[in-house]
Design a protein around this motif. Structure first.
Motif, short mmCIF file in Angstrom:
data_model
loop_
_atom_site.label_atom_id
_atom_site.label_comp_id
_atom_site.label_asym_id
_atom_site.label_seq_id
_atom_site.Cartn_x
_atom_site.Cartn_y
_atom_site.Cartn_z
N TRP A 1 51.57 36.79 37.42
CA TRP A 1 50.51 37.40 36.63
C TRP A 1 49.48 37.95 37.59
CZ3 TRP A 1 51.68 32.11 35.23
CH2 TRP A 1 52.66 32.04 34.23
N LEU A 2 49.02 39.15 37.34
CA LEU A 2 48.04 39.79 38.20
C LEU A 2 46.76 39.99 37.41
CD1 LEU A 2 47.32 41.28 40.84
CD2 LEU A 2 48.18 43.36 39.77
N TYR A 3 45.70 39.40 37.93
CA TYR A 3 44.38 39.57 37.34
C TYR A 3 43.54 40.35 38.34
CZ TYR A 3 46.04 35.91 34.27
OH TYR A 3 46.79 35.19 33.38
N ILE A 4 42.89 41.40 37.89
CA ILE A 4 42.12 42.27 38.76
C ILE A 4 40.64 41.95 38.58
CG2 ILE A 4 41.64 44.67 39.35
CD1 ILE A 4 44.37 45.27 37.81
N LEU A 5 39.99 41.64 39.71
CA LEU A 5 38.58 41.28 39.69
C LEU A 5 37.82 42.15 40.68
CD1 LEU A 5 40.33 38.36 39.70
CD2 LEU A 5 38.07 37.60 39.08
N ASN A 6 36.53 42.33 40.43
CA ASN A 6 35.72 43.04 41.41
C ASN A 6 35.14 42.03 42.41
OD1 ASN A 6 33.43 41.87 40.21
ND2 ASN A 6 32.86 43.73 39.11
N LYS A 7 34.35 42.49 43.35
CA LYS A 7 33.85 41.61 44.41
C LYS A 7 32.87 40.57 43.90
CE LYS A 7 30.10 44.63 45.82
NZ LYS A 7 29.43 45.27 46.91
#
Length: 76
Positions: free
Chosen positions: A6-12
């Protein structure tokens, strides 16, 4: 796409900006409702704080880092 990861995309800042979950398996975190939330809002406090600390180190240093934790949710 071959792996059931599973890929979760987060910002910094640790805010979810999207997902790319290609698996038919049930993910730990559901895709819906994550966008716009910080990781420490959806994970247990200890794990969320550890994640944010590690993320801050990654952003500051540019190094690839990891951390380990005991997921007690799977022990029940």
């Amino acid at each position: 796409r071959a792996l059931p990861d599973w890929l979760y995309i987060l910002n910094k800042d640790g805010v979810f900006t999207g997902t790319n979950n290609q698996s038919t398996l049930q993910p730990y975190l559901q895709d819906h409702g994550l966008e716009g939330k910080r990781v420490d809002e959806v994970l247990p406090a200890e794990i969320g704080n550890l994640f944010l600390q590690t993320l801050a180190e990654v952003v500051h240093s540019g190094a690839a880092l990891s951390f380990e934790y005991l997921d007690t949710a799977i022990l029940s």
